[in-house]
Design an enzyme around this catalytic site. Structure first.
Site, PDB file in Angstrom:
ATOM      1  N   ARG A 152       2.807 -25.759  15.784  1.00 47.78           N
ATOM      2  CA  ARG A 152       2.647 -27.059  15.134  1.00 47.78           C
ATOM      3  C   ARG A 152       1.258 -27.652  15.358  1.00 47.78           C
ATOM      4  NH1 ARG A 152       7.307 -28.806  15.512  1.00 47.78           N
ATOM      5  NH2 ARG A 152       7.140 -27.710  17.473  1.00 47.78           N
ATOM      6  N   THR A 153       0.853 -27.734  16.605  1.00 51.27           N
ATOM      7  CA  THR A 153      -0.405 -28.407  16.921  1.00 51.27           C
ATOM      8  C   THR A 153      -1.576 -27.673  16.289  1.00 51.27           C
ATOM      9  OG1 THR A 153       0.529 -29.199  18.998  1.00 51.27           O
ATOM     10  CG2 THR A 153      -1.857 -29.215  18.804  1.00 51.27           C
TER      11      THR A 153
ATOM     12  N   LYS B 144      -9.839  -9.734  28.143  1.00 51.00           N
ATOM     13  CA  LYS B 144     -10.691  -8.806  28.892  1.00 51.00           C
ATOM     14  C   LYS B 144     -11.213  -9.439  30.174  1.00 51.00           C
ATOM     15  CE  LYS B 144     -12.163  -6.765  24.533  1.00 51.00           C
ATOM     16  NZ  LYS B 144     -13.236  -6.776  23.533  1.00 51.00           N
TER      17      LYS B 144
ATOM     18  N   HIS C 228      -1.909 -34.761  26.423  1.00 46.16           N
ATOM     19  CA  HIS C 228      -1.850 -34.229  25.060  1.00 46.16           C
ATOM     20  C   HIS C 228      -2.156 -35.423  24.164  1.00 46.16           C
ATOM     21  CE1 HIS C 228      -0.985 -31.992  21.591  1.00 46.16           C
ATOM     22  NE2 HIS C 228       0.229 -31.561  21.831  1.00 46.16           N
TER      23      HIS C 228
ATOM     24  N   ARG D  18      -6.610 -25.836  23.682  1.00 48.21           N
ATOM     25  CA  ARG D  18      -5.268 -25.886  24.271  1.00 48.21           C
ATOM     26  C   ARG D  18      -5.294 -24.933  25.462  1.00 48.21           C
ATOM     27  NH1 ARG D  18       0.392 -26.087  22.805  1.00 48.21           N
ATOM     28  NH2 ARG D  18      -0.181 -28.102  21.921  1.00 48.21           N
TER      29      ARG D  18
END
Lengths: 309, 433
Positions: free
Chosen positions: A58-59, A86, A136, A108
């Protein structure tokens, strides 16, 4: 008023006037998403990188739609398909991205403070799209916009946040945001999920949902992460749903014009029953819709506006 | 070859001396302490005069808690660089913790450490052996062999001994060899994967928390086991108000327990972590202002016997990462003195008390005949300027690592001349004028 910050790292750092400006701006962008051709040239030639160290549907989609509707070029980097697997550090990733001159990096990350660290290493504006259990901010802003749309004002509303407060960045950002905008904040949840000294953040703390539901103009249900069962925080999802979940029976004690919100993704039948999630009081999909407008507003305010010197 | 330290304010906490005195050193030993001008003829051409006007002259500091990282992690620190850092901080002795790679649980590792320290020929290095083999918390290490090789204590520092039976046996068995058992007191289930103190700040920041109770319950257990066994217990890096109170109570009951606190735990509070500065990520964590007050009270009333650095070097590889992923620990050898002097300025400790916590008290805890200005003892002497202001610059540190949250702080008090066995191991005479 101009938005002068380089980054959006959290709600904590915002002034009420800045929050107001973001919401006003978002209001003006809503209309674009209702047009047949949902695109304006505002950010043409600008580059937005979406750097996602945690899975998100969603975000991330919301940010990408927001950027594209403003005609920015967008790039997605996710942890599973990049040099992150990596072993590249966040600082090295930041330096490499900076070398390509993006205008905005949307991050995020599962670690609290990661956007703050990134912001120190790049000239680009950093938007925190969720950092660990910390903040958030865009979720809180879209929640504010939804409350304002439906209730006319945020100030004076009583908002109950119910569920796993301890592990919730949504709860933390909303507590900052609602307090700054003059709302009264109640929380309820099992004691194992109420963090230490929570009342010092300016909230009234309860345990049982029944204690807050009748008082609330807005009820925000939080997602319960299923793995909490293994962490001695709750005995079973069954018991959690029965005592702390929102169902029609508990909802019958609520005010007649209550709003039910949830940041998603929903665990149907755990923290919220299907009948409530899909019922007449639910504004869950309005929240999602407002997410695009809020993120458009932020991109515009961070890199699109004329900064008066 | 003789040296006369002349005109300084001599503080010898063990004897209570705090006065203008001269100190005469012959060879590696202190040969006399007396009123100014009383010790030697200045016409003696072979006498080297060390002017100490305006300086404090004290026994060389003894750090009970240092991580020198050698063997195994020499990119963070080695015995030579750690010794240089110690000397620059006014220390003449350090106790190095056994959580090296490999762990110091055998004479081979102890002997390697002592050989490297002899090659460095700076501070005395007193190795601390492991409580358990490989610090696994399962079987006792061979204390006889470790003691013969030169360890002064045993500890599983960094890893709490979760098995209470093992801790009991360690406190019993260590008595045969007169070794104190140093406890890193932390219930690992309660600490879990926490990264900072549990309280209002961790709630704000959404960082996983380590409650003060994780320390309290283990301090209680270990004090209780010391009472049961008669063993000699030393609590490392006390960080919680509860731990201070427990040590106070068990001391009052006559249990053989001592304790240390670090400069960062008596200087900083968790509010500082708002910056997400990974140099503030330490174990045990920096706690609340209540805990800070209790630690200072514990220092003032003698509950906390010693000031120890828990000097824990890490490179940018461990520290220039997200807070959750950063290693625990900060370096402290080169800032311990000025931070301790702040306790005097703030009225927490008198000058002799403060110096005692860096000298004779730690010497007593590990049972070495040092930390005193007594004729016949090795001439381990530190001269420092208590009024020298400076800005902490990690790039000037002798340590290989830079992980100090005090970078940029304005502090006061710097070592000027440090002697071990009468030999100059650090001198900053030019810059101090």
């Amino acid at each position: 008023m101009q938005f002068r910050k380089k980054d959006l790292l959290g709600i904590k750092q915002l002034e009420p006037e800045e929050i107001e400006l973001i919401l006003e701006t978002a209001e003006t962008f809503k209309e674009i998403s209702t047009r047949p051709i949902k695109k304006v040239p505002t950010l043409r030639g600008r580059t937005v990188v979406h750097l996602f160290y945690e899975p998100s549907t969603r975000t991330r989609t919301s940010f990408e739609i927001a950027a594209k509707r403003l005609s920015a070029d967008t790039f997605n980097i996710s942890a599973s398909t990049s040099s992150i697997v990596k072993g590249e550090t966040l600082v090295d990733t930041a330096k490499n991205l900076q070398a390509m001159n993006p205008d905005v990096i949307v991050l995020r990350h599962s670690a609290a403070g990661a956007p703050h660290m990134l912001a120190k290493h790049v000239q680009a504006s950093v938007i925190n799209a969720g950092d660990g259990m910390h903040e958030h901010p865009t979720q809180a802003l879209l929640d504010l916009l939804t409350i304002r749309d439906k209730k006319g004002t945020i100030s004076g509303q009583t908002v109950a946040i119910i569920g796993d407060i301890a592990h919730s960045r949504v709860a933390r950002s909303n507590i900052w945001a609602l307090n700054k905008m003059g709302a009264r904040v109640l929380v309820a949840g099992p004691t194992t999920m109420i963090p230490h000294d929570l009342d010092k953040l300016g909230v009234e703390v309860f345990y049982r949902p029944e204690d807050v539901i009748p008082k609330a103009d807005v009820i925000m249900m939080l997602r319960i992460q299923l793995e909490r069962q293994g962490q001695m925080l709750l005995p079973s999802l069954r018991e959690y749903a029965r005592v702390f979940g929102l169902n029609e029976e508990k909802l019958s004690q609520a005010k007649p014009d209550v709003l039910i919100m949830h940041p998603g993704p929903i665990n149907r039948g755990v923290e919220i029953s299907p009948a409530v999630a899909d019922g007449p009081y639910s504004v869950i999909l309005d929240q999602v819709n407002n997410g695009v407008a809020v993120r458009m507003a932020l991109l515009y305010l961070l890199i699109g506006g004329e900064k008066d010197e | 070859m003789s040296k006369l330290i002349r005109g300084g304010r001599v503080l010898d906490p063990a004897s209570g001396l705090d006065d203008l005195h001269d100190i005469l050193i012959e060879g590696s030993k202190i040969s006399g302490i007396g009123l100014p001008g009383s010790l030697a003829s200045e016409s003696d051409a072979s006498l080297e005069i060390i002017e100490a006007d305006g300086l404090w002259v004290v026994p060389g500091f003894i750090d009970l808690h240092t991580h020198l990282r050698e063997p195994g992690e020499e990119y963070k620190e080695d015995i030579l660089t750690g010794s240089r850092a110690a000397a620059a901080g006014g220390f003449t002795s350090v106790c190095c913790m056994p959580n090296t790679k490999p762990v110091n649980d055998t004479s081979a590792v102890t002997e390697l450490i002592l050989r490297r320290a002899a090659e460095a020929d700076l501070v005395r290095v007193f190795p601390v052996g492991a409580i358990s083999q490989q610090q696994k918390g399962e079987l006792l290490a061979e204390y006889a062999e470790l003691k013969e090789a030169g360890v002064v204590a045993v500890s599983d520092d960094g890893l709490a001994v979760m098995n209470s039976q093992l801790m009991r046996r360690a406190l019993e068995y260590a008595q045969v060899f007169d070794l104190p058992v140093i406890s890193h007191a932390e219930d690992r289930y309660l600490a879990a994967d926490g990264v900072m103190h549990e309280g209002a700040v961790s709630t704000r920041l959404g960082l996983r928390e380590i409650p003060g109770a994780a320390e309290d319950v283990m301090v209680f257990r270990d004090c209780s086991l010391a009472e049961l066994t008669g063993g000699r217990l030393h609590i490392a890096h006390v960080s919680s108000a509860g731990a201070v109170e427990l040590v106070r109570q068990f001391k009052a009951r006559g249990v053989r327990v001592t304790a240390e606190a670090t400069p960062h735990h008596f200087t900083l509070t968790d509010e500082a972590l708002e910056s997400f500065d990974t140099n503030l990520k330490v174990n045990p964590p920096i706690r609340s202002s209540n805990d800070l007050t209790a630690i200072r009270q514990g220092l003032a009333d003698g509950t906390i016997d010693a000031i120890a650095t828990d000097h824990a070097p890490h490179s940018t590889i461990e520290k220039d990462v997200e807070f959750d992923y950063a290693a625990f620990g900060m370096i402290g050898l080169e800032t311990a003195l000025p931070l301790t002097l702040q306790l005097i300025d703030q009225g927490v400790l008198g000058p002799l008390e403060a110096m005692g916590k860096l000298t004779c008290n730690p010497a007593n805890i590990i049972g070495v005949d040092l930390g005193r200005l007594t004729p016949g003892l090795p001439a381990d002497v530190t001269l420092f300027d208590p009024n020298q202001d400076f800005i902490v610059d990690v790039n000037q540190f002798r340590s290989k690592s830079r992980n100090s949250p005090f970078h940029g702080w304005k502090l006061r008090g710097k070592a000027v001349l440090v002697l071990r066995d009468g030999k100059v191991i650090f001198s900053d005479r030019n810059s101090s004028g």
